[in-house]
Design a protein around this motif. Sequence first.
Motif: not given
Length: 586
Positions: A389, A391, A430, A432, A452, A455
């Motif tokens: 991801r 992040r 962004d 995710d 994404p 989810t």
Amino acid sequence: MASGVPTGVRTDRPSAAAVEGRFARWRGRRIARVVTWAARVAGLLTILSLALPVLRRHLQPATWFGFPAQASLAGTIVVAALGIGLMMLATGLRRRKRRAWQLAVLACVLLVVSHVLGRQSVVPAVVVLVLLAGLLVTRREFTARPDPVGPLAGVRVVLQVLLGGFVVVLLLLVVRPSLVEGRPGLGEKAAQAALSLFGVSGPLRFRAGWFDDLTAGLGLTFGVAALVLGGYFLLRSAEPRPALTRGDADRIRDLLARHGRGDSLGYFALRRDKAAVFSPSGKAAVVYRVVAGVALASGDPLGDLEAWPGAIAEFLATCRRSGWVPAVLGCSEAGARVWVREGGLDALELGDEAVVDVATFSLQGRAMRTVRQAVARVRRAGYDTTVRRLRDVPGEEPAQLRELVARWRGGPAERGFSMALSRVADAEADPDAVVVVATCADEVRGLLQFVPWGTEGLSLDLMIRDPAVPDNGLNELLIADLLGACRGLGVDRVSLNFAVFRSALERGEKIGAGPVARLWARVLRTASRWWQIETLYRFNARFGPVWVPRYLVFDAVRDLPRIAVAAFEAEGYGGRPPALLRLLRR
């Protein structure tokens, strides 16, 4: 991905408001169409009245109430210009532009006066009077706003082009005095140059016929160009600079958090070059970009399905106010049904989206032999991948990835609109999103970015690699490793590339396919030399996806060429030349 209509929502019957809105749009389109054709006929008859003996038998320059012949000739040219202007205004009337209506009324009044003064045939005069009456009766239907640059833009362009033509002709007359009889002064030369812009003979006499033709032709060319360009700037639809405000972006993120699972293209609504309109309840939105007078939306409306009709009505009302052609690129079957039912539009199957079910995907088996061999070959060459991801990507690595992608592209141009986010490795915007990076000898050689899809899903955004990499199979390795890591990411479905006209290619290859199907498939294969039509289809098919149809939604068949230009430009495959766009904006 939902390929049909969700249960629990009635779709067989439009609401009363939808019926009323569709009737109003139908009525407006019918009125605009009748007025448009009336303007074309009136303009054509006006021009023919100056050319055909049967219509101009009463038109003699000397009979214009004793006016001089030059004035009568100028009046004839004005009548011809008004006829041409009416035919040009027809396009603006069809789009229900208020300014086109105003100019058409003015042109009709002037033509009626000219018909009276010139004592022309009664047929064009009657048609123009009928058109004028129709314009006045239906004035409330023509409400589309003009371009926000203001009405002086068209006047400024006309004056600039006329001034340019005047200067060019005047310079020719000044630098070649030997080709002109006598010794005319600067004032006479200026009068000759000015009259040439309107196709009227001036006071000068020429020794060389070719020079007379040259100055007259140049002047008239500039005059016609001023008329055409002035009409364009007066009647063009607004093309606002695309920008998604922070407030709209926050509202879209909220809709995606609650309803993002419905459409794999939903996250691409967060492109920064789009604008959004929301339903009155705020529970749904349509995101679009204006290109070449086309308001081009992509994917399904966002948010609650029950609120889609309100968002669609707001979008169509926005298009009507600005004179834009509405179109939707790549909506699902469920979205197409709602657009057709609530918006009164038509739908055309555009292609298929490849969606891979993570639970059933495996590299084992005969069907996966090609992918398996490609992946093994690239691994033996020393390639490895990481799936994270955004992040979780540390330090300066996102910035380094952005620099690599910019260098690999070789410029700022980016292809994609309906299935592209327009930014790379932006962990703040962004977090995710998922990046899959291929490395060899500690050097990054390829990259995929997925956004994404709700989810529990991912949708392919970017697929790029170092142009210097000779190894075939790198993209297969990246996708295979992404699918293998999906369970750890909590992902159960992945949307890959969009294959345009996939079903047409497939039908053309079947045994017993008809001549039309085979010919269409052959045309598509030929087009694949310039655009990746067949290539993407073959590549996606290797992963055993489920093919989900996507549709183009449009208002009228006659709008399809304009929509095609807008779609090609938005997707980065062509459209209007950039140099022409810069010139027109200037």
